[in-house]
Design a protein around this motif. Structure first.
Motif, PDB file in Angstrom:
ATOM      1  N   ASP A   1     -35.629 -52.267 -29.056  1.00  0.00           N
ATOM      2  CA  ASP A   1     -34.228 -52.011 -29.363  1.00  0.00           C
ATOM      3  C   ASP A   1     -33.725 -50.754 -28.662  1.00  0.00           C
ATOM      4  OD1 ASP A   1     -31.784 -52.274 -31.217  1.00  0.00           O
ATOM      5  OD2 ASP A   1     -32.493 -50.259 -31.688  1.00  0.00           O
TER       6      ASP A   1
ATOM      7  N   ALA B   1     -29.902 -48.589 -27.092  1.00  0.00           N
ATOM      8  CA  ALA B   1     -28.449 -48.429 -27.079  1.00  0.00           C
ATOM      9  C   ALA B   1     -28.096 -47.612 -25.853  1.00  0.00           C
ATOM     10  CB  ALA B   1     -27.943 -47.744 -28.341  1.00  0.00           C
TER      11      ALA B   1
ATOM     12  N   THR C   1     -29.901 -54.253 -26.456  1.00  0.00           N
ATOM     13  CA  THR C   1     -29.244 -52.958 -26.338  1.00  0.00           C
ATOM     14  C   THR C   1     -27.875 -53.043 -26.977  1.00  0.00           C
ATOM     15  OG1 THR C   1     -28.849 -51.080 -24.845  1.00  0.00           O
ATOM     16  CG2 THR C   1     -28.099 -53.248 -24.096  1.00  0.00           C
ATOM     17  N   LYS C   2     -27.299 -51.871 -27.244  1.00  0.00           N
ATOM     18  CA  LYS C   2     -26.025 -51.798 -27.949  1.00  0.00           C
ATOM     19  C   LYS C   2     -24.993 -51.091 -27.075  1.00  0.00           C
ATOM     20  CE  LYS C   2     -28.716 -50.765 -32.090  1.00  0.00           C
ATOM     21  NZ  LYS C   2     -29.792 -50.067 -31.358  1.00  0.00           N
ATOM     22  N   CYS C   3     -23.733 -51.441 -27.324  1.00  0.00           N
ATOM     23  CA  CYS C   3     -22.628 -50.705 -26.709  1.00  0.00           C
ATOM     24  C   CYS C   3     -21.521 -50.590 -27.744  1.00  0.00           C
ATOM     25  CB  CYS C   3     -22.132 -51.395 -25.440  1.00  0.00           C
ATOM     26  SG  CYS C   3     -21.275 -52.963 -25.738  1.00  0.00           S
TER      27      CYS C   3
ATOM     28  N   TYR D   1     -15.087 -44.897 -30.699  1.00  0.00           N
ATOM     29  CA  TYR D   1     -15.598 -46.247 -30.523  1.00  0.00           C
ATOM     30  C   TYR D   1     -14.769 -46.986 -29.479  1.00  0.00           C
ATOM     31  CZ  TYR D   1     -17.670 -45.042 -35.033  1.00  0.00           C
ATOM     32  OH  TYR D   1     -18.341 -44.415 -36.047  1.00  0.00           O
TER      33      TYR D   1
ATOM     34  N   HIS E   1     -22.228 -51.977 -31.407  1.00  0.00           N
ATOM     35  CA  HIS E   1     -22.885 -50.892 -32.128  1.00  0.00           C
ATOM     36  C   HIS E   1     -22.191 -50.476 -33.421  1.00  0.00           C
ATOM     37  CE1 HIS E   1     -25.632 -47.179 -31.210  1.00  0.00           C
ATOM     38  NE2 HIS E   1     -25.742 -47.578 -32.440  1.00  0.00           N
ATOM     39  N   ARG E   2     -20.884 -50.363 -33.417  1.00  0.00           N
ATOM     40  CA  ARG E   2     -20.131 -49.937 -34.595  1.00  0.00           C
ATOM     41  C   ARG E   2     -18.801 -50.686 -34.647  1.00  0.00           C
ATOM     42  NH1 ARG E   2     -22.043 -46.528 -38.823  1.00  0.00           N
ATOM     43  NH2 ARG E   2     -23.735 -45.275 -37.963  1.00  0.00           N
TER      44      ARG E   2
ATOM     45  N   SER F   1     -24.073 -54.355 -35.249  1.00  0.00           N
ATOM     46  CA  SER F   1     -24.744 -53.298 -35.992  1.00  0.00           C
ATOM     47  C   SER F   1     -23.718 -52.626 -36.889  1.00  0.00           C
ATOM     48  CB  SER F   1     -25.365 -52.285 -35.018  1.00  0.00           C
ATOM     49  OG  SER F   1     -26.078 -51.277 -35.709  1.00  0.00           O
TER      50      SER F   1
END
Length: 326
Positions: free
Chosen positions: A58, A60, A90-92, A105, A134-135, A164
């Motif tokens: 995992d 980001a 992965t996160k963005c 954000y 991600h958020r 997430s």
């Protein structure tokens, strides 16, 4: 990448498994370049994770200012065949230190495309198995997200999409426009961070106002087949030997975890993670430690979960909360 070259979709959640969280890799959070020692540290962590049976890693885009992905990419480049043995997510969606703001954000379509391409370059790979949003972004336009995600999937750069820190309602709003099913929701869940659990038993109870977790989110994910991933799963080592463990409840829980580990012939880490994995929602813990010894100590979590009795599970919970359940 042509359609013929797109790798097959690998197995994703909701299969329950341990996940390695790479936030601790890459050195400092500053803009200073990573070092050869940082790459060696990442390689040691990856080796330990593989020894523990972990195949999902995992990331980001913001972790260590991008250096977590970069050092992982170096490990992939120097280890032939590793990419084919593992899955990457992965996160963005979070921007740090830009435009005069500490953080904001950004899940605009343009940002999603830009950030994913940056992650792929740092990771030295053509695709990620899962892209996590991600958020929640208050300015999010579901149609714009759907367009960007659809384009990335059509190009073979993203194989699946997850989220997430999102509630059931936020996931449903996205799913109204995003054609690909949301496969995972990553939330803070542990024996120490129990809002997700307390919300289920404090309905119609005065103490329920102490917890802001959106009740029904866990249940929604289970109903929709959305895998639950628990970040902070080891509770920062609060119950397994970290200095400054905290209050009396934390100390009592650490003693109980140690006693259970000794009785079962396992590690405290396996007990703490096994408690999470015992929950019928099929929670997959994310391990954030960069210490190879501690990563290996997590390997027995699934066995502990399978053997843990209901009274043992409740004893851990009640001890950690420091008071009886209603």
């Amino acid at each position: 990448m042509s359609a013929e070259e797109v790798p097959p979709v690998k197995e994703l959640n909701p299969v329950q498994e341990l996940i390695y969280g790479c936030m601790g890799l890459g050195g400092s959070w500053s803009a200073e370049p990573y070092t050869a020692a940082d790459v060696d540290q990442a390689a040691a962590a990856v080796d330990a994770a593989l020894e523990a049976g972990i195949t999902l890693f995992d990331h980001a885009d913001i972790y260590r200012s991008g250096k977590a992905e970069a050092v992982f990419g170096e490990v992939l480049a120097r280890t032939p065949g590793l990419r084919e043995r593992i899955r990457l997510q992965t996160k963005c969606g979070i921007r740090l230190g830009e435009n005069g703001l500490d953080a904001y954000y950004d899940l605009s379509g343009e940002a999603i495309l830009e950030r994913v391409n940056g992650s792929l370059a740092r990771l030295k790979t053509d695709y990620v198995d899962v892209l996590m949003l991600h958020r929640p972004d208050p300015l999010l336009d579901p149609a714009e997200v759907a367009s960007a995600v659809g384009r990335l999937m059509a190009e073979g750069k993203v194989r699946a999409v997850g989220v997430s820190n999102m509630s059931a309602a936020q996931i449903e709003l996205l799913q109204d426009r995003v054609e690909a099913p949301v496969v995972a929701n990553q939330l803070e869940m542990s024996l120490g961070a129990r809002a997700w659990l307390e919300s289920t038993v404090l309905v119609n109870h005065a103490d329920g106002t102490d917890y802001s977790f959106p009740h029904g989110t866990v249940e929604h994910c289970v109903r929709r087949g959305i895998g639950l991933q628990a970040y902070g799963a080891l509770a920062q080592g609060r119950y397994t030997g970290a200095a400054g463990g905290g209050d009396a409840a934390a100390s009592a829980t650490a003693e109980l975890v140690a006693a259970m580990a000794a009785e079962k012939g396992t590690t405290g880490e396996a007990v703490v993670l096994g408690w999470l994995m015992k929950h019928p929602a099929g929670i997959s813990p994310v391990i954030g430690s960069a210490n190879p010894e501690r990563i290996r100590a997590c390997a027995g979590a699934a066995d502990v979960a399978a053997a843990m009795t209901r009274p043992e599970w409740y004893r851990l919970w009640i001890t950690a909360r420091g008071s009886n359940i209603p």
